[in-house]
Design an enzyme around this catalytic site. Structure first.
Site, PDB file in Angstrom:
ATOM      1  N   ASP A   1      41.372  36.589  42.467  1.00 17.43           N
ATOM      2  CA  ASP A   1      41.211  37.719  43.370  1.00 17.43           C
ATOM      3  C   ASP A   1      42.171  37.581  44.546  1.00 17.43           C
ATOM      4  O   ASP A   1      42.496  36.461  44.964  1.00 17.43           O
ATOM      5  CB  ASP A   1      39.767  37.783  43.886  1.00 17.43           C
ATOM      6  CG  ASP A   1      39.348  39.174  44.319  1.00 17.43           C
ATOM      7  OD1 ASP A   1      40.050  39.770  45.160  1.00 17.43           O
ATOM      8  OD2 ASP A   1      38.312  39.667  43.840  1.00 17.43           O
TER       9      ASP A   1
ATOM     10  N   VAL B   1      47.241  41.671  41.784  1.00 18.33           N
ATOM     11  CA  VAL B   1      47.614  42.279  40.508  1.00 18.33           C
ATOM     12  C   VAL B   1      48.910  43.079  40.609  1.00 18.33           C
ATOM     13  O   VAL B   1      49.443  43.528  39.594  1.00 18.33           O
ATOM     14  CB  VAL B   1      46.488  43.176  39.950  1.00 18.33           C
ATOM     15  CG1 VAL B   1      45.236  42.348  39.661  1.00 18.33           C
ATOM     16  CG2 VAL B   1      46.186  44.341  40.879  1.00 18.33           C
TER      17      VAL B   1
ATOM     18  N   TYR C   1      42.945  58.721  40.835  1.00 15.70           N
ATOM     19  CA  TYR C   1      42.071  57.663  40.327  1.00 15.70           C
ATOM     20  C   TYR C   1      41.685  57.932  38.872  1.00 15.70           C
ATOM     21  O   TYR C   1      41.788  57.049  38.007  1.00 15.70           O
ATOM     22  CB  TYR C   1      40.814  57.589  41.196  1.00 15.70           C
ATOM     23  CG  TYR C   1      39.812  56.544  40.779  1.00 15.70           C
ATOM     24  CD1 TYR C   1      39.978  55.210  41.127  1.00 15.70           C
ATOM     25  CD2 TYR C   1      38.679  56.905  40.047  1.00 15.70           C
ATOM     26  CE1 TYR C   1      39.041  54.257  40.759  1.00 15.70           C
ATOM     27  CE2 TYR C   1      37.738  55.957  39.677  1.00 15.70           C
ATOM     28  CZ  TYR C   1      37.928  54.634  40.035  1.00 15.70           C
ATOM     29  OH  TYR C   1      36.984  53.688  39.657  1.00 15.70           O
TER      30      TYR C   1
ATOM     31  N   THR D   1      28.916  49.635  45.185  1.00 17.30           N
ATOM     32  CA  THR D   1      29.897  48.582  45.378  1.00 17.30           C
ATOM     33  C   THR D   1      30.736  48.931  46.608  1.00 17.30           C
ATOM     34  O   THR D   1      30.651  50.050  47.128  1.00 17.30           O
ATOM     35  CB  THR D   1      30.837  48.466  44.159  1.00 17.30           C
ATOM     36  OG1 THR D   1      31.708  49.609  44.124  1.00 17.30           O
ATOM     37  CG2 THR D   1      30.047  48.371  42.849  1.00 17.30           C
TER      38      THR D   1
END
Length: 261
Positions: free
Chosen positions: A44, A71, A158, A193
């Site tokens: 992460d 990433v 998205y 989240t």
């Protein structure tokens, strides 16, 4: 595949790399995999979150470690894949969103979302997929979204990236299936989240999402773990190229009106 049904979900001895495991659905996935015996590596950009997840797993008596990863860094992903070349499970969860109507967005916002959600996933699939193919086994689990199937105003970029994640996953499933590697996408719906904090802070928006589901509620992060464990394990040994919806029945029902019949 195990010939003992009682062992189908067990992951003893398998290494699982969970990208984005420092928070949210990634953390829940990592904890679930560890509970079923996997040795988990948390990767992460949020090193504090990654370390916390690894420590939480160790506190439960399981093996875990963590690594920093962005990433957007192709070289870093290659280094991770080489360092963890014996991984049998890869879970790819990172995602960002810009909730704006398309006509109000700019190129930089488009590029930012695509680079993390779609290109980041592509980089991971390419590097880990190649190594799993060489070894002749593995399960890759990508995180798409129910927005890959249904959209609302303000979710265009998205949604496009998450639809792309589904198709990348299916393509790799086709390419690596003959080599013994399975690739599946998970499509979460309304989960509580960090990514959905903007919605949760708006009472009308939050309530509308709950009412649209068949279960009439949002999901907690740990409710994703069962699907991830299933796809990682021998319980899903003949499942590949699929999109596993985990959205409380959102896409199955109309939800706009409940007729009095």
């Amino acid at each position: 595949m195990s010939d003992r049904p009682g062992n189908l979900f067990q992951l003893d001895g398998r290494k699982a790399v969970v990208v984005g495991g420092g928070s949210g659905l990634g953390r829940a996935s990592a904890l679930g995999l560890a509970e079923f015996g996997a040795r988990v590596v948390i990767a992460d950009l949020d090193t504090g979150g990654a370390a916390e997840t690894a420590e939480a797993i160790r506190q439960l008596g399981h093996e875990a470690s963590w690594r920093e990863l962005d990433v957007r860094d192709g070289a870093g992903i290659g280094e991770l894949a080489e360092a963890e070349s014996d991984a049998e499970v890869l879970v790819v969860t990172p995602g960002i969103n810009v909730r704006k109507r398309l006509v109000d967005t700019v190129d930089d916002e488009f590029d930012r979302v695509v680079d993390v959600n779609l290109k980041g996933t592509y980089r991971l699939l390419r590097e880990f997929g190649a190594r799993m193919g060489e070894r002749g086994r593995g399960s890759i689990i990508t995180f798409a979204s129910f927005r890959a199937e249904v959209v609302e105003p303000g979710q265009g970029i998205y949604a496009a990236t998450k639809a792309g994640v589904v198709q990348l996953s299916r393509a790799l499933a086709a390419e690596l299936g003959p080599k013994g590697v399975r690739v599946n996408a998970v499509a979460p719906g309304p989960f509580e989240t960090p990514l959905t904090e903007q919605i949760k802070s708006d009472e009308a928006w939050y309530g509308a999402y709950a009412r649209k589901t068949a279960l009439q509620r949002w999901a907690k992060a740990d409710e994703i773990a069962g699907t991830v464990v299933y796809l990682a394990s021998d319980a899903s040994s003949y499942v590949t190229g699929s999109l596993q919806l985990v959205e409380g029945g959102w896409t199955a029902i109309d939800g706009r009106f409940d007729p009095g019949v």
